[in-house]
Design a protein around this motif. Structure first.
Motif, PDB file in Angstrom:
ATOM      1  N   SER A 243       0.869  -1.351  -0.003  1.00 39.91           N
ATOM      2  CA  SER A 243      -0.092  -0.088   0.070  1.00 39.91           C
ATOM      3  C   SER A 243       0.676   1.389   0.082  1.00 39.91           C
ATOM      4  CB  SER A 243      -0.804  -0.085   1.276  1.00 39.91           C
ATOM      5  OG  SER A 243      -1.648   1.063   1.409  1.00 39.91           O
ATOM      6  N   LYS A 244       1.768   1.378   0.789  1.00 36.79           N
ATOM      7  CA  LYS A 244       2.494   2.658   0.946  1.00 36.79           C
ATOM      8  C   LYS A 244       3.535   2.857  -0.031  1.00 36.79           C
ATOM      9  CE  LYS A 244       4.696   4.728   5.025  1.00 36.79           C
ATOM     10  NZ  LYS A 244       5.271   4.529   6.542  1.00 36.79           N
ATOM     11  N   ALA A 245       4.288   1.901  -0.616  1.00 36.83           N
ATOM     12  CA  ALA A 245       4.931   1.930  -1.771  1.00 36.83           C
ATOM     13  C   ALA A 245       4.253   2.380  -2.837  1.00 36.83           C
ATOM     14  CB  ALA A 245       5.709   0.550  -2.061  1.00 36.83           C
ATOM     15  N   PHE A 246       3.147   2.074  -3.078  1.00 32.18           N
ATOM     16  CA  PHE A 246       2.206   2.382  -4.194  1.00 32.18           C
ATOM     17  C   PHE A 246       1.780   3.887  -4.193  1.00 32.18           C
ATOM     18  CE2 PHE A 246       0.565  -1.996  -6.116  1.00 32.18           C
ATOM     19  CZ  PHE A 246       1.887  -2.407  -6.309  1.00 32.18           C
ATOM     20  N   GLY A 247       1.982   4.276  -2.942  1.00 33.46           N
ATOM     21  CA  GLY A 247       1.555   5.681  -2.923  1.00 33.46           C
ATOM     22  C   GLY A 247       0.068   5.980  -2.418  1.00 33.46           C
ATOM     23  N   ALA A 248      -0.533   4.998  -1.918  1.00 31.56           N
ATOM     24  CA  ALA A 248      -1.886   5.094  -1.115  1.00 31.56           C
ATOM     25  C   ALA A 248      -1.615   5.872   0.164  1.00 31.56           C
ATOM     26  CB  ALA A 248      -2.472   3.737  -1.067  1.00 31.56           C
ATOM     27  N   LEU A 249      -2.752   6.492   0.586  1.00 31.58           N
ATOM     28  CA  LEU A 249      -2.662   7.147   1.890  1.00 31.58           C
ATOM     29  C   LEU A 249      -2.672   6.463   3.133  1.00 31.58           C
ATOM     30  CD1 LEU A 249      -5.844   9.614   1.325  1.00 31.58           C
ATOM     31  CD2 LEU A 249      -3.498  10.180   0.773  1.00 31.58           C
ATOM     32  N   THR A 250      -3.433   5.520   2.991  1.00 27.85           N
ATOM     33  CA  THR A 250      -3.394   4.431   4.045  1.00 27.85           C
ATOM     34  C   THR A 250      -4.006   3.126   3.483  1.00 27.85           C
ATOM     35  OG1 THR A 250      -4.140   3.913   6.356  1.00 27.85           O
ATOM     36  CG2 THR A 250      -5.646   4.996   5.150  1.00 27.85           C
TER      37      THR A 250
ATOM     38  N   ASP B 278      -4.606  -7.644   9.224  1.00 30.27           N
ATOM     39  CA  ASP B 278      -3.148  -8.379   9.026  1.00 30.27           C
ATOM     40  C   ASP B 278      -3.336  -9.977   9.317  1.00 30.27           C
ATOM     41  OD1 ASP B 278       0.113  -7.480   9.450  1.00 30.27           O
ATOM     42  OD2 ASP B 278      -0.619  -9.580   9.863  1.00 30.27           O
ATOM     43  N   GLU B 279      -3.310 -10.658   8.237  1.00 29.64           N
ATOM     44  CA  GLU B 279      -3.427 -12.033   8.055  1.00 29.64           C
ATOM     45  C   GLU B 279      -2.747 -12.713   9.400  1.00 29.64           C
ATOM     46  OE1 GLU B 279      -6.265 -12.564   7.094  1.00 29.64           O
ATOM     47  OE2 GLU B 279      -6.626 -11.500   5.008  1.00 29.64           O
ATOM     48  N   SER B 280      -1.520 -12.534   9.359  1.00 31.27           N
ATOM     49  CA  SER B 280      -0.550 -13.060  10.178  1.00 31.27           C
ATOM     50  C   SER B 280      -0.955 -13.002  11.689  1.00 31.27           C
ATOM     51  CB  SER B 280       0.807 -12.538  10.314  1.00 31.27           C
ATOM     52  OG  SER B 280       1.352 -12.860   9.024  1.00 31.27           O
ATOM     53  N   ILE B 281      -1.427 -11.678  12.322  1.00 35.78           N
ATOM     54  CA  ILE B 281      -1.775 -11.538  13.362  1.00 35.78           C
ATOM     55  C   ILE B 281      -3.179 -12.145  13.743  1.00 35.78           C
ATOM     56  CG2 ILE B 281      -2.636  -9.471  14.788  1.00 35.78           C
ATOM     57  CD1 ILE B 281      -0.905  -7.518  13.606  1.00 35.78           C
TER      58      ILE B 281
ATOM     59  N   GLY C  77      -1.143   6.910  10.926  1.00 29.91           N
ATOM     60  CA  GLY C  77       0.192   7.122  11.165  1.00 29.91           C
ATOM     61  C   GLY C  77       1.334   6.317  10.180  1.00 29.91           C
ATOM     62  N   GLY C  78       0.747   5.947   9.185  1.00 30.97           N
ATOM     63  CA  GLY C  78       1.606   5.447   8.002  1.00 30.97           C
ATOM     64  C   GLY C  78       1.656   3.784   8.143  1.00 30.97           C
ATOM     65  N   LEU C  79       0.916   3.224   9.074  1.00 31.79           N
ATOM     66  CA  LEU C  79       0.555   1.860   9.365  1.00 31.79           C
ATOM     67  C   LEU C  79      -0.686   1.577   8.863  1.00 31.79           C
ATOM     68  CD1 LEU C  79       2.205   1.467  13.108  1.00 31.79           C
ATOM     69  CD2 LEU C  79       3.259   0.851  10.701  1.00 31.79           C
ATOM     70  N   PRO C  80      -1.092   0.239   8.717  1.00 29.85           N
ATOM     71  CA  PRO C  80      -2.283  -0.049   8.331  1.00 29.85           C
ATOM     72  C   PRO C  80      -3.242   0.352   9.349  1.00 29.85           C
ATOM     73  CG  PRO C  80      -0.727  -2.006   7.835  1.00 29.85           C
ATOM     74  CD  PRO C  80       0.068  -0.677   8.535  1.00 29.85           C
ATOM     75  N   VAL C  81      -4.616   0.749   9.135  1.00 34.64           N
ATOM     76  CA  VAL C  81      -5.673   0.649  10.208  1.00 34.64           C
ATOM     77  C   VAL C  81      -6.250  -0.767  10.117  1.00 34.64           C
ATOM     78  CG1 VAL C  81      -7.651   1.663  10.703  1.00 34.64           C
ATOM     79  CG2 VAL C  81      -5.894   2.805   9.275  1.00 34.64           C
ATOM     80  N   LEU C  82      -6.275  -1.559  11.561  1.00 40.83           N
ATOM     81  CA  LEU C  82      -6.818  -2.852  11.476  1.00 40.83           C
ATOM     82  C   LEU C  82      -8.068  -2.864  11.642  1.00 40.83           C
ATOM     83  CD1 LEU C  82      -3.614  -4.602  13.395  1.00 40.83           C
ATOM     84  CD2 LEU C  82      -4.278  -4.227  10.831  1.00 40.83           C
ATOM     85  N   THR C  83      -8.855  -3.830  10.945  1.00 42.66           N
ATOM     86  CA  THR C  83     -10.241  -3.979  11.323  1.00 42.66           C
ATOM     87  C   THR C  83     -10.600  -5.361  11.891  1.00 42.66           C
ATOM     88  OG1 THR C  83     -10.686  -5.010   8.998  1.00 42.66           O
ATOM     89  CG2 THR C  83     -11.175  -2.524   9.412  1.00 42.66           C
TER      90      THR C  83
END
Lengths: 349, 327
Positions: free
Chosen positions: B137-144, B149-152, B299-305
């Motif tokens: 996501s971040k590398a592609f230039g998305a806001l967030t 997170d599948e591992s979590i 804050g630059g990290l994924p928002v987890l649902t």
């Protein structure tokens, strides 16, 4: 083709009669589809305001070209009276072979591209060879090839790469030049014209030339119309059929390389179902399911109709749930229109 | 034709059900508040392009959340989807052609989407990624990125299995080569103290899924838990358990109405929800916030649902919403 330069005498052979240009036009297989294409274009131009933008037309043309590249040889094959249900997954196979060979052998990307061409032509030869040797209907033969290739795509990729998609070859030698050939684009203003449009135009031109100007083209019509009669007058039926399958394989290779060099990674499960789209494009363009009638230009018009519809529905902001319904309805309408135009044309002869 | 119609009408009028059915649904809809926008911002157009196939339950819930937020935020919301990477990229291109004010994409096939998402960013369209693609996501230039997170999520399953004192677990993967699925089972294996095996099944063929699980349970009676990765597959696992006469507890990722009832009547142990409704809702709402106030969440990290572990105690409260098709 029938104009001989002599005025038609009352008792000459009816095949040498001169026909008026208008009547010639009415007799073209793709006429019905051209009428359909204009209707679809006008329709979306009215209901979707962003459809007429230059950039949107670039997108529509690109969508049409990815189908059209395959629809041209598929149309020839259908004129020759056969089907190829393996055409969709063959595109994916071709991309996978190219990518995995380059990566595993750490070879220049062009080596992979070339090996992929040979192997893909091999698939086509296999289809043609099985058809002529077993005398089974091509529907069954290519259905078998389709399933086998689907399994091979997944099984082989997993075996070699450990996942279901290939590893990236974007940093390897020859990638940039191959990308230029198969997946570059030209930007004019805000229109993006992809190189596939050129490939498509070239393939349609070649297919049309073969059909209309060469001996092989006559053989295609003959084999599709009545194979036994064609054999009796000395048409090489077996060679013609194998040639047609090789044509489809070649186009599948072009499409596959485009897929690979657009995204540099290939998903092994894709391509299933596309073979029907190629057949639909050919049929909308005036090819008969029973063979012996149709044109390559028609397949291009069919692909344009398909591209306009699939993207037009999105530009018109309709609910995508209905997309397949509209597609089916359009296919029926276009084919009915074709049949009607053809009847009229034959009635006036 | 007319006779058939008359017969159908007569039959439907003859036997009315006083419970459930369409009428109850209509009543509930009438009671629900009228959807009106709550803001006075201009009517922006947001497009959402996902990798969903046709008629996918999960993505239907995502859409419902997105549409609800669109109503509130006065947004013209467009949805399109295709499960082939190339086609999905073309759909994103059509959204760029339409000059939308915001774009929401799922990156299940990041390589196919790379170029076209970059194009959208370059054209000045704010992009938010949902559901899959937290790494890219971040590398592609998305806001967030909004998702789970599948591992979590997998680790949460492992912990839950430990508290339930399970020894030998089967993890059922229904989509070959889905990276997220592999991560789920690997995460569960990581935190789980017992032994865990993976079983690959063909998710497009339900009878085959059931038969495969059945065969596995038949051949190994010591398996005491089965984890499926999607709500529809939990039902198949329950059937397989019955026919195999196994004592294994069935647990699943994701939620739907039948999973909620399964939790209530104890045929299922627990479910791990990633709240698809929230993924759609937040994606639209965060785009609105960005357009209105340049706010970015995470804050630059994924928002987890997710993951949210749902057991029998929570199921009663959720049943109403799963029936409505929003959980």
């Amino acid at each position: 083709m029938t104009a001989t330069g002599q005025p038609a005498a009352p008792h000459t052979d009816e095949r040498l009669l001169r026909t008026s240009p208008l009547r010639k036009l009415l007799g073209r297989p793709e006429l019905g589809s051209v009428v359909g294409a204009v209707a679809v274009f006008l329709f979306f131009a009215i209901v979707a305001d962003s459809f007429l933008q230059a950039s949107s037309l670039g997108t529509v043309l690109y969508a049409a070209s990815t189908i059209g590249i395959m629809a041209a040889p598929v149309a020839l094959l259908m004129i020759g009276g056969e089907f190829d249900l393996s055409a969709g997954v063959m595109v994916t196979s071709s991309a996978l072979i190219s990518s995995m060979f380059s990566y595993q052998m750490t070879a220049n990307v062009w080596v992979g591209v070339f090996v992929s061409l040979l192997v893909t032509l091999g698939f086509g030869a296999f289809n043609g060879f099985m058809l002529t040797r077993t005398k089974l209907p091509s529907f069954i033969i290519t259905l078998g090839t389709f399933l086998m290739l689907t399994g091979l795509n997944l099984g082989f990729t997993k075996l070699i790469s450990g996942t279901v998609s290939t590893k990236t070859i974007g940093n390897m030698e020859g990638f940039e030049s191959a990308r230029k050939v198969f997946a570059s684009h030209l930007t004019i203003g805000d229109v993006e014209l992809k190189v596939t449009i050129l490939w498509w135009a070239a393939l349609v031109a070649i297919a049309t030339w073969i059909l209309i100007r060469t001996r092989f083209g006559n053989w295609i019509f003959a084999v599709g119309g009545e194979a036994d009669a064609a054999r009796a007058v000395g048409v090489p039926v077996i060679r013609t059929r194998i040639g047609l399958y090789l044509g489809v394989a070649f186009a599948a290779w072009v499409s596959g390389q485009h897929l690979l060099f657009s995204y540099d990674v290939v998903q092994s499960g894709e391509g299933v179902g596309n073979e029907l789209i190629y057949i639909i494009a050919a049929v909308i363009g005036g090819c008969l399911i029973t063979g012996g009638y149709g044109s390559a230009i028609g397949s291009a018009v069919g692909a344009i109709i398909f591209g306009m519809t699939s993207k037009g529905i999105v530009y018109a902001e309709w609910n995508p749930d209905w997309f397949k319904f509209f597609l089916g309805a359009m296919l029926l309408l276009a084919t009915l229109l074709n049949a009607w135009v053809r009847k009229r044309a034959e009635a006036t002869k | 034709m007319g006779a058939v119609l008359a017969a159908v009408l007569a039959a439907s009028l003859a036997g009315c059900s006083s419970t459930g059915g369409k009428r109850a649904e209509e009543r509930a809809a009438q009671q629900a508040a009228e959807g009106r926008s709550a803001v006075n911002t201009p009517r922006w157009t947001f497009a959402m392009v996902t990798h969903s196939g046709d008629g996918d339950t999960f993505w239907d819930i995502v859409q419902k959340g997105a549409k609800q937020a669109a109503r509130k935020d006065n947004i013209n919301f467009l949805y399109s989807h295709n499960d082939e990477g190339q086609q999905q990229a073309e759909l994103v291109q059509t959204a760029i052609d339409k000059k939308v004010d915001g774009l929401i994409v799922s990156l299940a096939k990041p390589d196919s989407m790379k170029t076209v998402v970059a194009k959208a960013v370059k054209a000045g369209i704010p992009v938010i990624t949902v559901n899959s693609g937290s790494a890219e996501s971040k590398a592609f230039g998305a806001l967030t990125h909004i998702g789970q997170d599948e591992s979590i999520a997998g680790e949460a399953v492992g912990d839950e299995l430990n508290t339930r004192k399970r020894e030998k677990v089967l993890c059922v993967l229904h989509e070959q080569g889905n990276v997220g699925h592999e991560q789920r089972c690997a995460g569960a294996k990581k935190t789980f103290d017992g032994t865990m095996q993976n079983l690959y099944v063909d998710g497009t063929n339900m009878p085959d899924v059931q038969a495969s699980i059945e065969a596995k349970l038949d051949s190994d009676k010591s398996i005491d838990a089965v984890v499926t990765l999607g709500a529809p597959f939990a039902a198949a696992a329950v059937k397989a358990k019955k026919t195999a006469g196994s004592k294994a507890e069935i647990d699943t990722f994701d939620l739907n109405a039948s999973v909620a009832t399964g939790l209530q009547d104890k045929t299922l142990g627990f479910a791990v929800d990633q709240q698809p409704y929230l993924q759609g809702y937040e994606a639209v709402d965060l785009l609105w916030l960005y357009r209105y106030n340049r706010n970015v969440l995470g804050g630059g990290l994924p928002v987890l649902t997710g993951p949210q572990v749902i057991t029998r105690d929570d199921a009663d409260a959720l049943a109403e919403y799963t029936d409505r098709g929003t959980r």
